[in-house]
Design a protein around this motif. Structure first.
Motif, PDB file in Angstrom:
ATOM      1  N   GLU A   1       0.829  -1.207   0.000  1.00 60.52           N
ATOM      2  CA  GLU A   1       0.000   0.000   0.000  1.00 60.52           C
ATOM      3  C   GLU A   1       0.864   1.258   0.000  1.00 60.52           C
ATOM      4  N   LYS A   2       1.923   1.227   0.774  1.00 65.30           N
ATOM      5  CA  LYS A   2       2.823   2.379   0.815  1.00 65.30           C
ATOM      6  C   LYS A   2       3.506   2.591  -0.532  1.00 65.30           C
ATOM      7  N   SER A  58       0.949   3.931  -3.147  1.00 64.61           N
ATOM      8  CA  SER A  58       0.552   5.324  -2.917  1.00 64.61           C
ATOM      9  C   SER A  58       1.539   6.305  -3.529  1.00 64.61           C
ATOM     10  N   GLN A  59       2.771   5.862  -3.791  1.00 61.03           N
ATOM     11  CA  GLN A  59       3.793   6.734  -4.366  1.00 61.03           C
ATOM     12  C   GLN A  59       3.803   6.699  -5.895  1.00 61.03           C
TER      13      GLN A  59
END
Length: 291
Positions: free
Chosen positions: A117-118, A121-122
């Motif tokens: 997820e991290k 998100s980028q």
């Protein structure tokens, strides 16, 4: 003489200094390069790292843990046999013995989801779309490999060979060239240089192979129908399906609608006929009055 001696002395001094510089320079350069190889420079980049890797399941964790021990105890067996031995050990283990490996896999999966997820998100929308396309391609490739493996297990007949394939299989061993690619190229050149009557032999063999494939496919597809695998049969040889009754009802409704649409035209034709007959009667009555 004094000025001359002074000049020669200074010239010799300068020459010695230059000779000392040139003789010491290679040593200095080599030492600098050697130190650079020992202590490489670490460049800082702003590129984003790749996506996180999916963690291993409990069984694969056990395999990686037991592989060194089994290999050291049995150095003469192959890697495939090592994995089989570990798989047999895993099957004999109790649920309590498997639990630590499975719990570690669950914890790693939770961390993987957070990292994923991290990472996502980028990314930009274009990068996300590209990842989705690549994922679909990987899944399609995996599905095709599984289907091909399944067809091989079920004994699907091999496709018929072309005349050149038959020629190549017969003359591959004595073909010129050290590599497979070179042999293929030389065989292609030999095939192009053959006369038509020489090629006709392989053309006839290819026609016979087509008949073989047709007969084998018919029996194989009949067998697939018997075992309930109609999904593996070719579209052109699938059994015809009867149309459902709903389709017939729809056809009747459409025919009734068409009849209704055409009925006003008939009325208009009849009304026009009546008008013509009435006009003819009036013309006759007028002519009789004149007479």
């Amino acid at each position: 003489m004094a000025p001359y001696n002074l000049l020669t002395a200074t010239a010799s001094l300068v020459a010695r200094s230059f000779s000392a510089f040139y003789t010491n320079t290679p040593a200095r350069c080599t030492s600098i390069v050697y130190n650079a190889h020992i202590f490489p420079v670490k460049y800082l980049t702003s590129q984003t790292s790749g996506p996180p890797k999916r963690p291993l399941n409990g069984y694969m964790r056990y395999v990686l843990q037991q592989k060194p021990f089994v290999t050291s105890q049995n150095p003469e067996i192959k890697l495939v046999d090592v994995v089989r031995k570990i798989a047999q050990q895993w099957r004999m283990m109790s649920p309590e013995e498997k639990q630590p490996f499975q719990e570690a896999s669950v914890q790693a999966m939770k961390q993987f989801k957070m990292d994923l997820e991290k990472y996502q998100s980028q990314l930009t929308p274009a990068q996300l779309q590209q990842q989705a396309v690549e994922r679909r391609q990987r899944l399609a490739k995996r599905k095709a490999i599984r289907k091909k493996r399944e067809l091989t297990i079920l004994g699907k007949p091999k496709r018929p060979r072309t005349p050149f394939n038959i020629f190549m299989s017969e003359h591959f061993q004595e073909a010129r060239g050290a590599t497979t690619q070179a042999k293929m190229k030389s065989l292609l050149d030999d095939w192009r240089n053959l006369f038509s009557h020489q090629k006709q032999i392989y053309v006839q063999l290819a026609e016979d192979d087509k008949i073989r494939y047709k007969n084998e496919m018919k029996s194989w597809e009949d067998h697939m129908v018997d075992i309930g695998r109609v999904d593996l049969i070719r579209e052109q040889t699938q059994p015809t399906k009867k149309k459902p009754p709903a389709v017939k009802k729809q056809a009747k409704k459409s025919s009734a609608k068409s009849v209704k649409k055409t009925s006003p035209k008939r009325k208009s034709k009849t009304s026009s006929k009546t008008k013509l007959s009435s006009s003819a009667k009036t013309v006759k009555a007028g002519s009789s009055k004149k007479a």
